[in-house]
Design an enzyme around this catalytic site. Structure first.
Site, PDB file in Angstrom:
ATOM      1  N   HIS A   1       1.515  -1.674   5.572  1.00  0.00           N
ATOM      2  CA  HIS A   1       1.213  -1.728   6.998  1.00  0.00           C
ATOM      3  C   HIS A   1      -0.299  -1.843   7.151  1.00  0.00           C
ATOM      4  O   HIS A   1      -1.001  -0.876   6.897  1.00  0.00           O
ATOM      5  CB  HIS A   1       1.723  -0.443   7.666  1.00  0.00           C
ATOM      6  CG  HIS A   1       1.440  -0.380   9.142  1.00  0.00           C
ATOM      7  ND1 HIS A   1       1.321   0.816   9.819  1.00  0.00           N
ATOM      8  CD2 HIS A   1       1.264  -1.347  10.070  1.00  0.00           C
ATOM      9  CE1 HIS A   1       1.095   0.594  11.097  1.00  0.00           C
ATOM     10  NE2 HIS A   1       1.047  -0.711  11.272  1.00  0.00           N
TER      11      HIS A   1
ATOM     12  N   LYS B   1       6.994   0.641   6.591  1.00  0.00           N
ATOM     13  CA  LYS B   1       7.093   2.013   6.105  1.00  0.00           C
ATOM     14  C   LYS B   1       6.778   2.117   4.620  1.00  0.00           C
ATOM     15  O   LYS B   1       6.069   3.042   4.205  1.00  0.00           O
ATOM     16  CB  LYS B   1       8.508   2.554   6.376  1.00  0.00           C
ATOM     17  CG  LYS B   1       8.726   3.992   5.934  1.00  0.00           C
ATOM     18  CD  LYS B   1       7.854   4.935   6.743  1.00  0.00           C
ATOM     19  CE  LYS B   1       7.978   6.378   6.284  1.00  0.00           C
ATOM     20  NZ  LYS B   1       7.354   6.638   4.998  1.00  0.00           N
TER      21      LYS B   1
ATOM     22  N   CYS C   1       6.786   7.896  10.043  1.00  0.00           N
ATOM     23  CA  CYS C   1       5.564   7.171  10.388  1.00  0.00           C
ATOM     24  C   CYS C   1       5.124   6.281   9.227  1.00  0.00           C
ATOM     25  O   CYS C   1       5.155   6.691   8.071  1.00  0.00           O
ATOM     26  CB  CYS C   1       4.452   8.160  10.716  1.00  0.00           C
ATOM     27  SG  CYS C   1       4.908   9.420  11.925  1.00  0.00           S
TER      28      CYS C   1
ATOM     29  N   CYS D   1      -0.785  -6.018  16.385  1.00  0.00           N
ATOM     30  CA  CYS D   1       0.363  -6.014  15.476  1.00  0.00           C
ATOM     31  C   CYS D   1       1.047  -7.370  15.366  1.00  0.00           C
ATOM     32  O   CYS D   1       1.829  -7.594  14.446  1.00  0.00           O
ATOM     33  CB  CYS D   1       1.383  -4.962  15.920  1.00  0.00           C
ATOM     34  SG  CYS D   1       0.748  -3.273  15.905  1.00  0.00           S
TER      35      CYS D   1
END
Length: 334
Positions: free
Chosen positions: A333, A329, A204, A87
């Site tokens: 991503h 979000k 998520c 990440c």
């Protein structure tokens, strides 16, 4: 560490990105070209193949390594380096680019991050855990443990996380290249199907395809490109023990964020982040991770995030807007 080594030595003079989403009609090179050429245009580069001396790229799922970028941009006669760091990949690629310019090795470099997880045929990242402390083998399952512990310790609830999701969905509707453009309500979040309690669907971040690029140069050269360049004051990366194997991990903070913030604030000369920082873009793979970031970065006291969320502190009209583009979000991503 020399906290003054890079402060204000490097300038960002151009930025670009492609449209994030399920880009079934594009391969990684298409996205790289779109992002890079927008950055070229933003920086006013007339001859990028002459002006760019090195390329630093990052991808978690590269299929051809550095060749993917070199082939896409026809950058063959200069260094092209690849960073793979989960990440933190994009941040780390940018960090190496900054160091390369700050040390005087290069005048102008390109940093580009890209990934196309939708072509991998799986719904999420591959995760391998050993089962230490009985933690589940999915990111949602793992972070849900942190959320449950935080709720129990500080009296927060699903409504507090829902407000973060609502904020980021709203912000995403305003970003032209975001993946999701859909306003939602707190009620929508609370009624959505549960993924791993207390996370529902809207807590998520879904994976998406995308690419982004930056042109950075030495401060003294920045005005050749534009007058409104942005100086880099700090850039930091930190690690901590694997939480699954760390007996001191309390599930109430993310240690690497705390450590990296400490480095960055020292480099930038920031003593009071709550008062000195005007805007923040943070990693929000789940609503809970954004909440923890508020506290770990010093924007509010530990356990107090819910009060700041309710008061709108982190909204676009608040005192310290966070994830103004919608974050992972809704913008995309990675």
């Amino acid at each position: 560490m020399n906290p003054h080594a890079i402060r204000d030595q490097v300038a960002i003079v151009g930025m670009g990105c492609c449209k994030f989403g399920e880009n079934w009609d594009k391969d990684p090179q298409d996205m790289i070209v779109e992002a890079a050429y927008e950055a070229y245009e933003d920086a006013g580069l007339e001859d990028p193949h002459r002006q760019i001396e090195a390329v630093f790229c990052g991808a978690q799922y590269p299929s051809k390594g550095t060749a993917e970028v070199a082939d896409a941009l026809k950058m063959y006669d200069r260094p092209v380096s690849m960073v793979v760091n989960y990440c933190a990949t994009g941040t780390d690629a940018f960090r190496y680019g900054v160091f390369a310019v700050a040390c005087g090795m290069y005048d102008t470099v390109l940093v580009v991050g890209f990934d196309k997880p939708k072509d991998r045929g799986v719904s999420g990242p591959s995760v391998a855990v050993t089962g230490v402390r009985g933690l589940p083998a999915t990111p949602a399952g793992w972070f849900s443990h942190c959320a449950a512990r935080y709720f129990e310790t500080y009296g927060a609830g699903r409504e507090d996380l829902a407000r973060i999701a609502v904020k980021n969905h709203h912000n995403g509707t305003l970003a032209p290249k975001s993946m999701l453009k859909r306003e939602i309500t707190v009620d929508d979040v609370l009624k959505a199907r549960i993924i791993s309690w207390p996370f529902g669907l809207y807590d998520c971040a879904a994976q998406s395809d995308g690419a982004a690029a930056a042109i950075i140069t030495r401060r003294e050269l920045a005005k050749r490109f534009r007058d409104d360049f942005v100086l880099v004051r700090a850039i930091a990366i930190a690690l901590a023990p694997d939480p699954k194997e760390d007996p001191d991990f309390d599930f109430l903070r993310w240690k690497p964020t705390v450590y990296a913030a400490r480095q960055a604030y020292e480099q930038a000369g920031i003593a009071n982040p709550r008062k000195e920082i005007d805007l923040a873009q943070v990693h929000d793979c789940f609503t809970l991770t954004e909440l923890l970031a508020y506290e770990d970065l010093g924007f509010c006291e530990k356990g107090a995030a819910k009060e700041y969320i309710k008061s709108g502190t982190f909204e676009l009209s608040g005192e310290l807007p966070v994830n103004t583009d919608g974050g992972l979000k809704t913008f995309g991503h990675p």
